[in-house]
Design a protein around this motif. Structure first.
Motif, PDB file in Angstrom:
ATOM      1  N   UNK A   1       0.813  -1.225   0.000  1.00 28.32           N
ATOM      2  CA  UNK A   1       0.000   0.000   0.000  1.00 28.32           C
ATOM      3  C   UNK A   1       0.840   1.265   0.000  1.00 28.32           C
ATOM      4  N   UNK A   2       0.293   2.372  -0.511  1.00 28.57           N
ATOM      5  CA  UNK A   2       0.976   3.647  -0.348  1.00 28.57           C
ATOM      6  C   UNK A   2       0.834   4.161   1.088  1.00 28.57           C
ATOM      7  N   UNK A   3       1.890   4.806   1.577  1.00 30.94           N
ATOM      8  CA  UNK A   3       1.865   5.377   2.923  1.00 30.94           C
ATOM      9  C   UNK A   3       2.734   6.617   2.953  1.00 30.94           C
ATOM     10  N   UNK A   4       2.422   7.531   3.843  1.00 29.08           N
ATOM     11  CA  UNK A   4       3.184   8.780   3.904  1.00 29.08           C
ATOM     12  C   UNK A   4       3.249   9.276   5.333  1.00 29.08           C
ATOM     13  N   UNK A   5       4.353   9.950   5.654  1.00 23.16           N
ATOM     14  CA  UNK A   5       4.476  10.592   6.964  1.00 23.16           C
ATOM     15  C   UNK A   5       4.494  12.105   6.783  1.00 23.16           C
ATOM     16  N   UNK A   6       3.685  12.772   7.595  1.00 24.37           N
ATOM     17  CA  UNK A   6       3.591  14.232   7.558  1.00 24.37           C
ATOM     18  C   UNK A   6       3.955  14.757   8.946  1.00 24.37           C
ATOM     19  N   UNK A   7       4.873  15.759   9.044  1.00 23.07           N
ATOM     20  CA  UNK A   7       5.212  16.287  10.372  1.00 23.07           C
ATOM     21  C   UNK A   7       3.998  16.957  11.002  1.00 23.07           C
ATOM     22  N   UNK A   8       3.731  16.631  12.266  1.00 23.84           N
ATOM     23  CA  UNK A   8       2.481  17.091  12.866  1.00 23.84           C
ATOM     24  C   UNK A   8       2.679  17.871  14.148  1.00 23.84           C
ATOM     25  N   UNK A   9       3.856  17.766  14.762  1.00 26.13           N
ATOM     26  CA  UNK A   9       4.070  18.492  16.006  1.00 26.13           C
ATOM     27  C   UNK A   9       5.431  18.206  16.595  1.00 26.13           C
ATOM     28  N   UNK A  10       5.701  18.857  17.747  1.00 29.70           N
ATOM     29  CA  UNK A  10       6.950  18.632  18.463  1.00 29.70           C
ATOM     30  C   UNK A  10       6.641  17.982  19.805  1.00 29.70           C
ATOM     31  N   UNK A  11       7.548  17.128  20.267  1.00 28.78           N
ATOM     32  CA  UNK A  11       7.353  16.586  21.618  1.00 28.78           C
ATOM     33  C   UNK A  11       7.934  17.579  22.637  1.00 28.78           C
ATOM     34  N   UNK A  12       7.888  17.199  23.921  1.00 26.55           N
ATOM     35  CA  UNK A  12       8.301  18.190  24.937  1.00 26.55           C
ATOM     36  C   UNK A  12       9.806  18.446  24.912  1.00 26.55           C
ATOM     37  N   UNK A  13      10.539  17.586  24.222  1.00 26.21           N
ATOM     38  CA  UNK A  13      11.980  17.827  24.066  1.00 26.21           C
ATOM     39  C   UNK A  13      12.288  18.636  22.805  1.00 26.21           C
ATOM     40  N   UNK A  14      11.207  19.065  22.132  1.00 27.38           N
ATOM     41  CA  UNK A  14      11.407  19.893  20.944  1.00 27.38           C
ATOM     42  C   UNK A  14      11.721  19.099  19.691  1.00 27.38           C
TER      43      UNK A  14
END
Lengths: 493, 99
Positions: free
Chosen positions: A441-454
Motif C-alpha cells: 500500500x501507499x503510505x506517507x508521513x507528515x510532520x504534525x508536532x513537536x514533543x516536549x523535548x522539541x
C-alpha cells in the motif's frame, strides 16, 4: 528575497521559471551549505562538478523559456540508486568505488525533467537499519537536537537517514529515498520532513540496489507535501525494465492539493498503540483525528488485529529475499574482492566477511536459515501465509474507509547507540510502517508536532493501492491543520 | 527454536560468509533471540491460506523474444566487466576451479 537554498522546492521551481534565480546560483548555494554541514555526514559524496554542469545546461534551457517540471532544481540522491559513472555504495564497503555503467530509471526520470544531482546520500548498509548506524560510511547525525541543552547526537532514522537529514538541514531541495519496511516514513517522522512511499509498482525498481524485491519501493523525502507531490510525479511511471512496475498513468499529484477532504472516511485502527509508546504520540494522533474531523472527514474506528504479526513476518520475508539478492556479491562481477584466499570458496567467504557489516550478515544468516531445507515450511511459507492474511485484512478495512491514520513511528529521534545493542528493539521502530510494505500500500508521513523535548513527530496516512491522490489530499489537510513550521537550529555551521 | 553454534557454522557456510570461531557462539545467541521473537507467528491460524509472494495482482508481462537496444540489449562486454575486481579480455578472472 530569501536565498535559493531557503526556498521550498516548489518556490525554487517557480523562481527558476521566472528567471529570478539561476540554477547555478541555487546549486552553488546548496553546495556551500553541504560544505558547512559535513558534521551531519548526510552525503557520502558530493558531485559538485557534475552538479554545476547540469545546472548550466538547465540555465541554458530556462533562459529560452524551456525545460522540464524540475528544471534546474538541485536534488540529493540516496546512495542506493545507481548513477552512471558516479560511485554507488549502498552504504556498504562491499560496493566501495562501484561506479555503475547505467542510470536507475527513477533518477533518469528526474534528470529527464531537468533536476540537478548534488551528490549521493548516506544510508544504512543495503538499506538494512532504522537509525543509519549500519552505514560503512559512518552515522548520519539528525539536524534536530533535544532542547535540554545536552547536545546529544540523535539519529535521523533509517535507512534513508541521509535523505531525511539533508532535507531537514536544507542541503538539497528534496531527496530520493527507498522504503522496504519504513525507511522513508520513519526518518521523515524523526526529522520533521514529509516522506512518501507509493504503491508497490508505482516507481520502477530498475537500477536500485535490491534489498527485498517484493517490498522495496522508491519515493521522495521533501520539505512539505507539495514538494513531495512534485517529486513523486517525476519519479513514478511504468518501466518495461521492471516487470513489477505497473502500466497505469501517473496523475498530477500537485493538482489535488487543497481539494476538499469532506466526506472522506478515515480509519483509526485501535491496534496501532504499543506498550511504552510516549503519551505525546498518542495525544498527537488524537489531535490528528480531530483535525481530519474538523476538515469534514468521517472518522471510523477499525480493527487490524494482525498488526503485531507484521514485523515478525517482515523479519522472515525481507531477510529471505535479501539473502538471495545479496548472493550476487561474490567478489567476481563487481565490488570488493578479498586480498587473502586459498581457493574460490574461501575467496567468496572472505570477500563477504570483509565486505558486509554485522547487521547485513545477521540478516543474510537469518534469510539463509529460514530458506534452508527443513525450515522453509515452518518459517518462510508460514510467513507468506500470514502476509496474505495481513493483505486481506487491509483489503477488508479499505472496503469501509478511504484512508487510515496512525502515528508514523513509536518514538521521536533517539540517541545514537541507544538501541543498537538489541536488534529486536531496533526492529520495533518500523512497527507502524511495515504493514504498508507487506500489503503493497501507499503510505506517507507528515510532520504534525513537536514533543516536549522539541523533537518532531509525524503522523502516517495509508491509502488504497494506486490511490496516492486521495492520500495527498489527506496529507495536505493534515499539513494545513498541523501548521508545522519549526526548524532545527543550525548548530552545525 | 534455539540455534546452536553448529547450525550457525552450517548456515554461514551456506551463505558463504567466513565467520571466525569466536563469533559463532554470540551469533547463535543473537539469531536465537530474533527467531524466538519471530515464533509468535505460530499463534496465527494459517490453515487453508494461500502463500503470498507478491502484492502485485497482474500477470507478469511477456515481451517479444528479440534482441533489444540499450542497457539490456547485449553487445556491451566492456560495460559488463568494467567494475570487476579482475578481468582479462572481457572475461571475469577467478581462482582456479577445475583441477
Amino acid at each position: 528575497m530569501a536565498g535559493p537554498a531557503d526556498m521550498k522546492l516548489a518556490e525554487l521551481r517557480d523562481a527558476l521559471k521566472k528567471k529570478e534565480v539561476t540554477s547555478l546560483e541555487a546549486t552553488d548555494a546548496y553546495l556551500a551549505r553541504m560544505d558547512k554541514a559535513k558534521a551531519l555526514n548526510a552525503y557520502v559524496i558530493d558531485t559538485a562538478d557534475k552538479a554545476r554542469d547540469m545546472a548550466k545546461a538547465s540555465d541554458a534551457k530556462l533562459t529560452k523559456g524551456e525545460g522540464g517540471d524540475l528544471e534546474g532544481v538541485p536534488l540529493g540522491i540516496k546512495d542506493l540508486f545507481c548513477t552512471e559513472g558516479v560511485q554507488t555504495t549502498a552504504g556498504s564497503h562491499m560496493l566501495g568505488g562501484f561506479a555503475p555503467r547505467y542510470e536507475s530509471t527513477v533518477t533518469a526520470n528526474l534528470w529527464r525533467d531537468g533536476a540537478v544531482c548534488l551528490g549521493k546520500l548516506n544510508m544504512d548498509e543495503f538499506a538494512m537499519g532504522s537509525s543509519n548506524e549500519t552505514s560503512y560510511y559512518g552515522n548520519v547525525i539528525n539536524p534536530w537536537r533535544r532542547n535540554d541543552g545536552g547536545n546529544a547526537d540523535l539519529t535521523p532514522g533509517g535507512s534513508s537517514g541521509g535523505s531525511a537529514a539533508s532535507v531537514a538541514a536544507r542541503l538539497c531541495a528534496a531527496a530520493t529515498a527507498t522504503d522496504t519496511g519504513g525507511s522513508i516514513r520513519q526518518p521523515a517522522s524523526l526529522t520533521g520532513t514529509v516522506g512518501v512511499k507509493p504503491t508497490y509498482g508505482r516507481c520502477s525498481r530498475w537500477g536500485i540496489v535490491a534489498f527485498a524485491s517484493s517490498l522495496d519501493q522508491a519515493g521522495p523525502i521533501a520539505q512539505d507535501v507539495r514538494d513531495a507531490a512534485i517529486m513523486l510525479k517525476s519519479m513514478a511511471g511504468h518501466d518495461p525494465k521492471d516487470s513489477t512496475s505497473i502500466d497505469c498513468p501517473v496523475p498530477d499529484y500537485e493538482a489535488v492539493l487543497g481539494q476538499s477532504v469532506k466526506g472522506l472516511k478515515i480509519g483509526v485502527p485501535k491496534e496501532y498503540r504499543i506498550d511504552g509508546m510516549p503519551e505525546e504520540i498518542e495525544k498527537l494522533w488524537a489531535e490528528g483525528v480531530q483535525w481530519m474531523k474538523d476538515a469534514g472527514c468521517e472518522i471510523v474506528d477499525i480493527s487490524l488485529p494482525l498488526t503485531k504479526y507484521a514485523l515478525p513476518v517482515y523479519y522472515i520475508v525481507a531477510p529471505a529475499e535479501a539473502s538471495s539478492n545479496l548472493a550476487r556479491y561474490d567478489g567476481v562481477k563487481y565490488g570488493l574482492r578479498a586480498s587473502e584466499f586459498k581457493d574460490i570458496t574461501s575467496m567468496y567467504e572472505n570477500t563477504r566477511a570483509e565486505g558486509f557489516g554485522n547487521e547485513v550478515k545477521r540478516r543474510i544468516l537469518i534469510g539463509t536459515y529460514v530458506l534452508s531445507a527443513g525450515y522453509y515450511d515452518a518459517y518462510y511459507l508460514r510467513a507468506q501465509k500470514v502476509r496474505k492474511k495481513i493483505f486481506d485484512e487491509f483489503t477488508d478495512a479499505f472496503s469501509k474507509v478511504d484512508l487510515i491514520l496512525t502515528p508514523s513511528a513509536p518514538s521521536a529521534a533517539f540517541g545514537l547507540g541507544e538501541k543498537s545493542d538489541d536488534p529486536v528493539q531496533m526492529y520495533l521502530n518500523d512497527v507502524f510502517t511495515v504493514t504498508a510494505n507487506l500489503a503493497g500500500l501507499p503510505g506517507a508521513s507528515v510532520p504534525a508536532g513537536l514533543d516536549k523535548q522539541g523533537l518532531p513527530l509525524g503522523l502516517q496516512l495509508l491509502a488504497k493501492p494506486f490511490d496516492e491522490e486521495t492520500m495527498f489530499k489527506g496529507m495536505y489537510a493534515l499539513e494545513q491543520a498541523a501548521n508545522f513550521t519549526a526548524r532545527p537550529n543550525e548548530w552545525w555551521g | 527454536m534455539a540455534i546452536d553454534k553448529e547450525t550457525v557454522r552450517k548456515v554461514a557456510h551456506l551463505a558463504r560468509i567466513a565467520e571466525p570461531e569466536e563469533r559463532l557462539e554470540p551469533l547463535a545467541k543473537e539469531l536465537s533471540g530474533i527467531l524466538g521473537w519471530i515464533e509468535q507467528l505460530n499463534e496465527v491460524d494459517v490453515e487453508g491460506v494461500e502463500a503470498m509472494a507478491s502484492t502485485v495482482d497482474v500477470k507478469l508481462p511477456m515481451r517479444e523474444d528479440a534482441v533489444t537496444e540499450g542497457y539490456t540489449g547485449g553487445g556491451q562486454p566492456e560495460n559488463v566487466v568494467a567494475n570487476a575486481p579482475k578481468t582479462e579480455d572481457h572475461f571475469f578472472v577467478v581462482p582456479k576451479v577445475v583441477e
